[in-house]
Design an enzyme around this catalytic site. Structure first.
Site, short mmCIF file in Angstrom:
data_model
loop_
_atom_site.label_atom_id
_atom_site.label_comp_id
_atom_site.label_asym_id
_atom_site.label_seq_id
_atom_site.Cartn_x
_atom_site.Cartn_y
_atom_site.Cartn_z
N ASP A 16 15.06 27.78 80.45
CA ASP A 16 15.27 26.86 79.33
C ASP A 16 16.78 26.71 79.09
OD1 ASP A 16 14.46 25.31 77.14
OD2 ASP A 16 14.38 27.04 75.77
N HIS A 30 16.61 22.08 67.00
CA HIS A 30 16.19 23.47 67.23
C HIS A 30 16.25 24.26 65.93
CE1 HIS A 30 17.61 23.00 71.62
NE2 HIS A 30 16.34 23.26 71.69
N HIS A 58 12.00 19.14 72.42
CA HIS A 58 12.51 20.47 72.03
C HIS A 58 12.42 20.57 70.50
CE1 HIS A 58 14.48 22.06 75.78
NE2 HIS A 58 14.04 20.88 76.16
N ASN A 63 9.78 28.02 69.76
CA ASN A 63 10.33 29.37 69.74
C ASN A 63 10.40 29.92 68.30
OD1 ASN A 63 11.51 31.74 70.57
ND2 ASN A 63 13.55 30.91 70.84
P1 13P Z 1 12.42 25.82 68.18
O1 13P Z 1 13.06 27.16 68.19
O2 13P Z 1 12.95 24.93 67.13
O3 13P Z 1 10.93 25.90 68.19
O4 13P Z 1 12.84 25.11 69.56
C1 13P Z 1 12.56 25.73 70.76
C2 13P Z 1 13.13 24.98 71.90
O5 13P Z 1 13.28 23.77 71.85
C3 13P Z 1 13.50 25.74 73.09
O6 13P Z 1 14.08 24.94 74.07
#
Ligand code: 13P
Length: 280
Positions: free
Chosen positions: A84, A177, A206, A230
């Protein structure tokens, strides 16, 4: 079964469905996300950021851990291990460690440089049947300790990336994010619709944590075939750990044994991942 992302994403795209990319942060995360995929019988993408890979001990550790868990836990559902937000060097390291899928993120570079490096990575990936995600425009918020503002993806630039032959494109459509601020402007569905009409390829959202189920549904109808999550699981995990520590005498009843200490937190990852995967 460890796979690249090509087939699972193309199938999801065709069916206006989504494959969830869940970032993994340690052994427990990896194990309980895989068990949730097994129980729900859904394909899954395990995302590893460069800083997470460093925390694990390196890309080889990640690859061997995921492959061994797939074997020992008898996971039959397709599992893709995906780098990632890698830079050029991260991509090479992940490829050398046998990752079946990588994201080259050149979104902070000038467009021409991002395009040229993406082409180079594509040549390597194509020879090895590795799926490739690239990014143009920019996702806002904090990722791997770097703060960015939202930059909307330009359609002409996206078309240049499609020509490379990449498998999926991460788009900037207002997504961020981490936690969404209260004054967040929302997803630009009009831009997403235009991008999808021109590109006709799997697009990636994302910053999936905190996006409503209705908005996710709308995104899948407009070409989003992979959604990255995440923060949502990190918060769930931290809450479960906090609650256990508050409500138990940690120094007694073997509560200090990490297998007891992390039990509720592990269950929280398992249950939350199941809930996410069962949405579609
Ligand atoms: P979040 O942490 O906002 O869920 O985003 C995760 C992400 O896009 C990882 O590439």
């Amino acid at each position: 079964m460890l796979v690249n992302a090509k087939q699972i994403l193309n199938t999801a795209y065709k069916n206006k469905n989504v494959v969830f990319h869940i970032n993994i942060n340690n052994l427990e995360w990896t194990k309980f996300v895989l068990l949730a995929a097994k129980e729900t019988n859904k394909p899954i993408i395990l995302g590893v950021s460069p800083s997470a890979a460093k925390y694990f001990g390196g890309y080889n550790v990640c690859y061997n851990l995921v492959s061994s868990l797939i074997q020992d836990l008898e996971i039959q559902t397709p599992v893709c291990l995906h780098l990632d937000h890698g830079n050029f060097d991260d991509c090479i390291k992940a490829i050398d460690a046998n990752f079946p899928s990588v994201m080259f993120d050149g979104s902070k570079l000038p467009f021409e440089q991002n395009l040229a490096l993406s082409k180079q990575i594509y040549e390597i990936c194509n020879k090895k049947n590795i799926s490739l995600e690239c990014e143009i425009g920019r996702i806002g918020g904090v990722e791997d300790n770097v703060v960015s503002n939202v930059v909307y993806t330009k359609i002409e630039e996206a078309l240049e990336f499609k020509k490379i032959g990449i498998d999926m494109l991460a788009v900037g459509i207002g997504n961020i994010h981490g936690e969404y601020p209260t004054d967040w402007k929302g997803i630009n569905f009009d831009l997403l619709n235009q991008l999808n009409k021109k590109l006709k390829m799997p697009l990636v959202l994302h910053g999936g944590s905190g996006i409503s189920k209705d908005d996710i549904k709308k995104c899948t109808e407009l070409g989003i075939a992979k959604i990255n999550i995440n923060t949502e699981l990190q918060i769930e995990n931290a809450k479960a750990l906090e609650e256990f520590i508050k409500n138990n005498d940690i120094m007694n009843n073997k509560n200090y044994n990490p297998r007891n200490l992390y039990k509720k937190a592990n269950e929280s990852i398992f249950n939350k991942t199941k809930e996410i995967l069962n949405q579609f």
